[in-house]
Design a protein around this motif. Structure first.
Motif, PDB file in Angstrom:
ATOM      1  N   LYS A 116       4.752   0.243 -15.664  1.00  0.00           N
ATOM      2  CA  LYS A 116       4.652   1.153 -14.315  1.00  0.00           C
ATOM      3  C   LYS A 116       3.551   0.928 -14.204  1.00  0.00           C
ATOM      4  O   LYS A 116       3.127   1.356 -12.963  1.00  0.00           O
ATOM      5  CB  LYS A 116       5.793   2.536 -15.137  1.00  0.00           C
ATOM      6  N   ALA A 117       2.397   1.366 -15.198  1.00  0.00           N
ATOM      7  CA  ALA A 117       0.790   1.108 -14.593  1.00  0.00           C
ATOM      8  C   ALA A 117       0.496  -0.208 -14.319  1.00  0.00           C
ATOM      9  O   ALA A 117      -0.329   0.008 -12.876  1.00  0.00           O
ATOM     10  CB  ALA A 117       0.631   1.301 -16.558  1.00  0.00           C
ATOM     11  N   ALA A 163      -1.098  -2.254  -9.219  1.00  0.00           N
ATOM     12  CA  ALA A 163      -0.747  -3.588  -7.838  1.00  0.00           C
ATOM     13  C   ALA A 163      -0.750  -3.106  -6.322  1.00  0.00           C
ATOM     14  O   ALA A 163      -1.097  -3.924  -5.662  1.00  0.00           O
ATOM     15  CB  ALA A 163       0.695  -4.534  -8.249  1.00  0.00           C
ATOM     16  N   ALA A 164       0.390  -1.697  -6.786  1.00  0.00           N
ATOM     17  CA  ALA A 164       0.544  -1.174  -5.249  1.00  0.00           C
ATOM     18  C   ALA A 164      -0.852  -0.917  -4.872  1.00  0.00           C
ATOM     19  O   ALA A 164      -1.195  -0.742  -3.726  1.00  0.00           O
ATOM     20  CB  ALA A 164       1.269  -0.286  -5.453  1.00  0.00           C
ATOM     21  N   SER A 165      -2.319  -0.365  -5.000  1.00  0.00           N
ATOM     22  CA  SER A 165      -2.809   0.944  -5.170  1.00  0.00           C
ATOM     23  C   SER A 165      -4.145  -0.871  -4.119  1.00  0.00           C
ATOM     24  O   SER A 165      -4.436  -0.381  -3.345  1.00  0.00           O
ATOM     25  CB  SER A 165      -3.435   1.122  -6.471  1.00  0.00           C
ATOM     26  N   ALA A 185      -4.774  -3.635   2.283  1.00  0.00           N
ATOM     27  CA  ALA A 185      -3.833  -2.925   3.965  1.00  0.00           C
ATOM     28  C   ALA A 185      -4.808  -2.004   4.751  1.00  0.00           C
ATOM     29  O   ALA A 185      -4.749  -1.569   6.215  1.00  0.00           O
ATOM     30  CB  ALA A 185      -3.146  -2.615   3.524  1.00  0.00           C
ATOM     31  N   THR A 186      -5.775  -1.008   4.066  1.00  0.00           N
ATOM     32  CA  THR A 186      -6.842  -0.680   5.361  1.00  0.00           C
ATOM     33  C   THR A 186      -7.870  -1.054   5.062  1.00  0.00           C
ATOM     34  O   THR A 186      -8.879   0.006   5.404  1.00  0.00           O
ATOM     35  CB  THR A 186      -6.417   1.320   4.348  1.00  0.00           C
ATOM     36  N   GLY A 187      -7.897  -1.446   4.793  1.00  0.00           N
ATOM     37  CA  GLY A 187      -9.121  -2.883   5.180  1.00  0.00           C
ATOM     38  C   GLY A 187     -10.329  -3.100   4.100  1.00  0.00           C
ATOM     39  O   GLY A 187     -11.530  -3.347   4.276  1.00  0.00           O
ATOM     40  N   GLY A 188      -9.759  -2.551   2.589  1.00  0.00           N
ATOM     41  CA  GLY A 188     -10.941  -2.281   1.548  1.00  0.00           C
ATOM     42  C   GLY A 188     -10.518  -3.708   1.151  1.00  0.00           C
ATOM     43  O   GLY A 188     -10.141  -4.384   1.072  1.00  0.00           O
ATOM     44  N   ASN A 189     -11.655  -3.936   0.026  1.00  0.00           N
ATOM     45  CA  ASN A 189     -11.636  -4.649  -1.268  1.00  0.00           C
ATOM     46  C   ASN A 189     -10.393  -5.408  -2.491  1.00  0.00           C
ATOM     47  O   ASN A 189     -10.828  -5.782  -2.329  1.00  0.00           O
ATOM     48  CB  ASN A 189     -12.635  -5.897  -1.127  1.00  0.00           C
ATOM     49  N   GLY A 190     -10.258  -3.823  -2.069  1.00  0.00           N
ATOM     50  CA  GLY A 190      -9.408  -3.467  -3.833  1.00  0.00           C
ATOM     51  C   GLY A 190     -10.301  -3.373  -4.566  1.00  0.00           C
ATOM     52  O   GLY A 190      -9.875  -3.955  -6.112  1.00  0.00           O
ATOM     53  N   ASP A 191     -12.139  -3.250  -4.848  1.00  0.00           N
ATOM     54  CA  ASP A 191     -12.980  -3.839  -6.443  1.00  0.00           C
ATOM     55  C   ASP A 191     -12.554  -3.163  -6.982  1.00  0.00           C
ATOM     56  O   ASP A 191     -12.529  -3.460  -8.510  1.00  0.00           O
ATOM     57  CB  ASP A 191     -14.080  -4.374  -5.300  1.00  0.00           C
ATOM     58  N   GLY A 192     -12.219  -2.028  -6.660  1.00  0.00           N
ATOM     59  CA  GLY A 192     -12.307  -0.302  -7.613  1.00  0.00           C
ATOM     60  C   GLY A 192     -11.081  -1.164  -8.490  1.00  0.00           C
ATOM     61  O   GLY A 192     -11.204  -0.831  -9.670  1.00  0.00           O
ATOM     62  N   VAL A 193     -10.062  -1.324  -7.725  1.00  0.00           N
ATOM     63  CA  VAL A 193      -8.701  -1.670  -8.841  1.00  0.00           C
ATOM     64  C   VAL A 193      -8.735  -2.871  -9.721  1.00  0.00           C
ATOM     65  O   VAL A 193      -7.908  -2.467  -9.845  1.00  0.00           O
ATOM     66  CB  VAL A 193      -7.552  -0.648  -7.826  1.00  0.00           C
ATOM     67  N   ALA A 194      -9.370  -3.637  -8.474  1.00  0.00           N
ATOM     68  CA  ALA A 194      -8.745  -5.188  -9.496  1.00  0.00           C
ATOM     69  C   ALA A 194     -10.262  -4.899 -10.756  1.00  0.00           C
ATOM     70  O   ALA A 194      -9.384  -5.657 -11.338  1.00  0.00           O
ATOM     71  CB  ALA A 194      -9.407  -5.652  -8.326  1.00  0.00           C
ATOM     72  N   SER A 195     -11.541  -4.307 -10.445  1.00  0.00           N
ATOM     73  CA  SER A 195     -11.905  -4.453 -12.129  1.00  0.00           C
ATOM     74  C   SER A 195     -11.543  -4.091 -13.078  1.00  0.00           C
ATOM     75  O   SER A 195     -11.566  -4.315 -13.836  1.00  0.00           O
ATOM     76  CB  SER A 195     -13.357  -3.797 -11.330  1.00  0.00           C
ATOM     77  N   ALA A 208      -6.365   7.158 -16.846  1.00  0.00           N
ATOM     78  CA  ALA A 208      -7.061   7.036 -15.874  1.00  0.00           C
ATOM     79  C   ALA A 208      -5.325   7.103 -15.427  1.00  0.00           C
ATOM     80  O   ALA A 208      -5.064   7.723 -13.706  1.00  0.00           O
ATOM     81  CB  ALA A 208      -7.587   6.079 -15.508  1.00  0.00           C
ATOM     82  N   VAL A 209      -4.935   6.258 -15.105  1.00  0.00           N
ATOM     83  CA  VAL A 209      -3.158   6.392 -14.900  1.00  0.00           C
ATOM     84  C   VAL A 209      -2.278   7.017 -14.912  1.00  0.00           C
ATOM     85  O   VAL A 209      -1.692   7.390 -14.075  1.00  0.00           O
ATOM     86  CB  VAL A 209      -2.902   4.489 -14.563  1.00  0.00           C
ATOM     87  N   SER A 210      -2.549   7.318 -16.028  1.00  0.00           N
ATOM     88  CA  SER A 210      -1.432   8.184 -16.242  1.00  0.00           C
ATOM     89  C   SER A 210      -2.159  10.067 -16.469  1.00  0.00           C
ATOM     90  O   SER A 210      -1.413  10.874 -16.959  1.00  0.00           O
ATOM     91  CB  SER A 210      -1.290   8.413 -18.139  1.00  0.00           C
ATOM     92  N   ALA A 211      -3.309   9.537 -15.455  1.00  0.00           N
ATOM     93  CA  ALA A 211      -3.870  11.423 -15.828  1.00  0.00           C
ATOM     94  C   ALA A 211      -2.850  12.796 -14.699  1.00  0.00           C
ATOM     95  O   ALA A 211      -3.095  13.782 -15.691  1.00  0.00           O
ATOM     96  CB  ALA A 211      -5.388  10.970 -15.105  1.00  0.00           C
ATOM     97  N   ILE A 212      -2.201  11.997 -14.201  1.00  0.00           N
ATOM     98  CA  ILE A 212      -0.832  13.138 -13.458  1.00  0.00           C
ATOM     99  C   ILE A 212      -0.234  13.336 -14.159  1.00  0.00           C
ATOM    100  O   ILE A 212       0.211  14.617 -13.995  1.00  0.00           O
ATOM    101  CB  ILE A 212      -0.501  12.589 -12.153  1.00  0.00           C
TER     102      ILE A 212
END
Length: 564
Positions: free
Chosen positions: A423-424, A429-431, A437-447, A464-468
């Motif tokens: 699930k994480a 992957a969704a992030s 899709a919003t114009g960013g390159n997704g580097d923060g998530v990809a790294s 961080a993924v499960s912090a919520i």
């Protein structure tokens, strides 16, 4: 249900449903006037109407309730409640709720005025009297059904058990042989016993009927248990489970290097729990999470271990000794059936008894063949379990089936942790997709995704993924029972983001146990009668945890409900 609540239902309209038939007790209990006999009440609370008082005449079981304080009555529903005690069936209440002492007296009264002339003792007569009043089975009917092998008309197991309790002893047979025949002055229980004594080999017939009905159940229930343990043993030898243990050993030796615990060549299966309970610097992240993040991407088969070893999970809680003993008891029961039938045939059986015994001996031979196959399978099961114990480095003299318990617990934890990791990954992957899709390159998530190959970065990213997901810790009282006594243990509790609550004797100590909240049913709730108590059930076990205040309990409850 309390009487006030019954009055409330009556006032809502409609006649109450008819009560079930009362249990068989003696009529006209001594010293028991009608509940309609009323007296004037006293100490009437201010603003309330006087209630009529009753005197049952015998001691009844108490109904433990908590009274509404007098000062609150006039503003409650009870102010307008009607007094309907005159509508209560007192005689029926006394039959249902008489105390043990009165019930025993009633059973004695059942024997009537002739009890001083009884041939059998009063205690035995009381049991026979209850049997006659409930079953109403004539001796002629019993004699006929003793020889009946039809499953729809033969004696039931309950009837057989009841007859075994009242069957005449050798001393009683001698007494009734002296009497000879039934006379008009004889008590009904003596008349019944006299006729029962005329059935030859009664105890043999009862035992045969009982065993003939019990053996098929054992023949059907034992083989699936043996098959399950045999299959579970074979799964323990699966190469994937071996590789999993090897990786665990490697991690353990790495973290224990330079200490007396290091340089270990093998660990006991009971140590599997350390893999998913050993704490890291990141809360909720264990050695098992590390293995999933770093090893499983290259060892896909290890993810499927909970499914590969499904039988090993299902075998948890079974006992090799219990199953083997069941087979031995089955063999003894079969020997007993054949022995009883042969003893009956050795006497002077009637034609009907001869026919019955012939059928039983034929059935016994069929059961003998089936039992012989079970014996061979039992020996194979024991051999496989012993081999498994040696394979795992355990003591073969113990019950090897107990090894399935820690294995099953580990597999359950592995399945939960694998699902959580999947699930994480899907969330990351969704992030990435959303950022692109919003114009960013997704580097923060990809790294964050790419850097999962090293231990220092794995923990914080997973955290961080499960912090919520809510977590919580603190002191609570754990209520339990032992030998009928309520035990209260003060424990340190920690709720982690996997939905498990661990409890410790002291903060930072070794966990004494845990409970996985995903299995709660029904949902947890606060106990209104105890301040700060949370009550919940997991797999049928009741848990009761008590916080210092209701506010603390509410906070725990809120976080626990997230994982239900």
């Amino acid at each position: 249900m309390s009487l006030p609540m019954q009055r409330q239902q009556d006032s809502a309209g409609g006649a109450p449903p008819p009560a079930p038939a009362p249990p068989p007790v003696a009529p006209n209990l001594p010293g028991s006037p009608s509940i309609g006999n009323v007296q004037a009440g006293s100490a009437v609370p201010p603003g309330m109407n006087k209630l009529r008082q009753v005197t049952p005449g015998i001691k009844l079981r108490p109904l433990h309730w908590t009274r509404v304080p007098n000062q609150r009555l006039t503003e409650s529903i009870w102010k307008a409640a009607d007094d309907r005690i005159n509508l209560i069936n007192g005689q029926q209440l006394k039959q249902y709720f008489a105390s043990t002492m009165v019930v025993k007296q009633a059973a004695s009264t059942f024997l009537g005025s002739k009890n001083n002339d009884l041939i059998m003792d009063n205690d035995k007569a009381r049991i026979v009297g209850i049997f006659l009043s409930s079953g109403k089975m004539a001796v002629k009917d019993i004699a006929h059904r003793l020889l009946d092998t039809d499953t729809s008309t033969r004696l039931t197991l309950d009837q057989i058990t009841a007859l075994q309790r009242i069957q005449p002893s050798s001393e009683e047979r001698k007494k009734y042989e002296k009497v000879g025949s039934v006379n008009t002055d004889m008590h009904s229980v003596d008349a019944f016993m006299l006729e029962l004594c005329k059935i030859d080999n009664l105890h043999h017939f009862l035992e045969v009927q009982q065993l003939v009905q019990e053996i098929p159940h054992h023949l059907a229930s034992i083989p699936p248990l043996m098959d399950l343990m045999i299959s579970a043993c074979e799964e323990v030898f699966h190469p994937a489970f071996k590789r999993m243990l090897e990786y665990m050993l490697a991690v353990g030796n790495y973290v224990n290097s330079g200490t007396p615990r290091g340089n270990c060549y093998g660990f006991k299966i009971s140590s599997l729990a350390q893999i998913y309970t050993m704490k890291s610097q990141v809360k909720g992240y264990t050695v098992l999470n590390y293995l999933i993040d770093t090893i499983f991407p290259h060892e896909k088969e290890l993810e499927r271990l909970p499914r590969i070893m499904g039988n090993a999970r299902d075998a948890a809680g079974l006992s090799m000794r219990d199953v083997a003993m069941d087979v031995t008891k089955l063999e003894s029961s079969l020997d007993r059936i054949l022995s009883c039938a042969n003893q009956i045939m050795a006497g002077k059986p009637s034609p009907a008894q001869q026919t019955f015994c012939t059928k039983i001996l034929k059935v016994g031979q069929t059961y003998r063949v089936m039992t012989s196959k079970l014996t061979k399978k039992r020996d194979m099961m024991v051999a496989k379990l012993m081999k498994m114990a040696v394979y795992l480095g355990e003591v073969a003299d113990d019950d090897p089936a107990e090894l399935f318990i820690p294995i099953a617990q580990f597999l359950s934890e592995l399945e939960t942790a694998t699902e959580k990791a999947a699930k994480a990954t899907a969330t990351r992957a969704a992030s990435v997709k959303s950022a692109k899709a919003t114009g960013g390159n997704g580097d923060g998530v990809a790294s964050a995704t790419v850097s999962q190959t090293s231990l220092p970065s794995v923990g914080p990213q997973s955290h961080a993924v499960s912090a919520i997901k809510p977590t919580r810790s603190g002191w609570m009282d754990k209520l339990g029972t032992g030998a009928g006594i309520v035990k209260i243990d003060k424990r340190w509790f920690e709720l982690d983001d996997s939905g498990s609550i661990y409890y410790y004797k002291k903060e930072g100590g070794k966990p004494l146990g845990s409970v996985y909240l995903r299995g709660m049913s029904p949902p947890p709730a606060l106990d209104e009668s105890h301040t700060g108590m949370i009550v919940f059930f997991v797999e049928g076990k009741k848990w009761q945890l008590v916080s210092k205040t209701r506010e603390e309990a509410s906070a725990w409850l809120r976080d626990m409900l997230y994982y239900k």
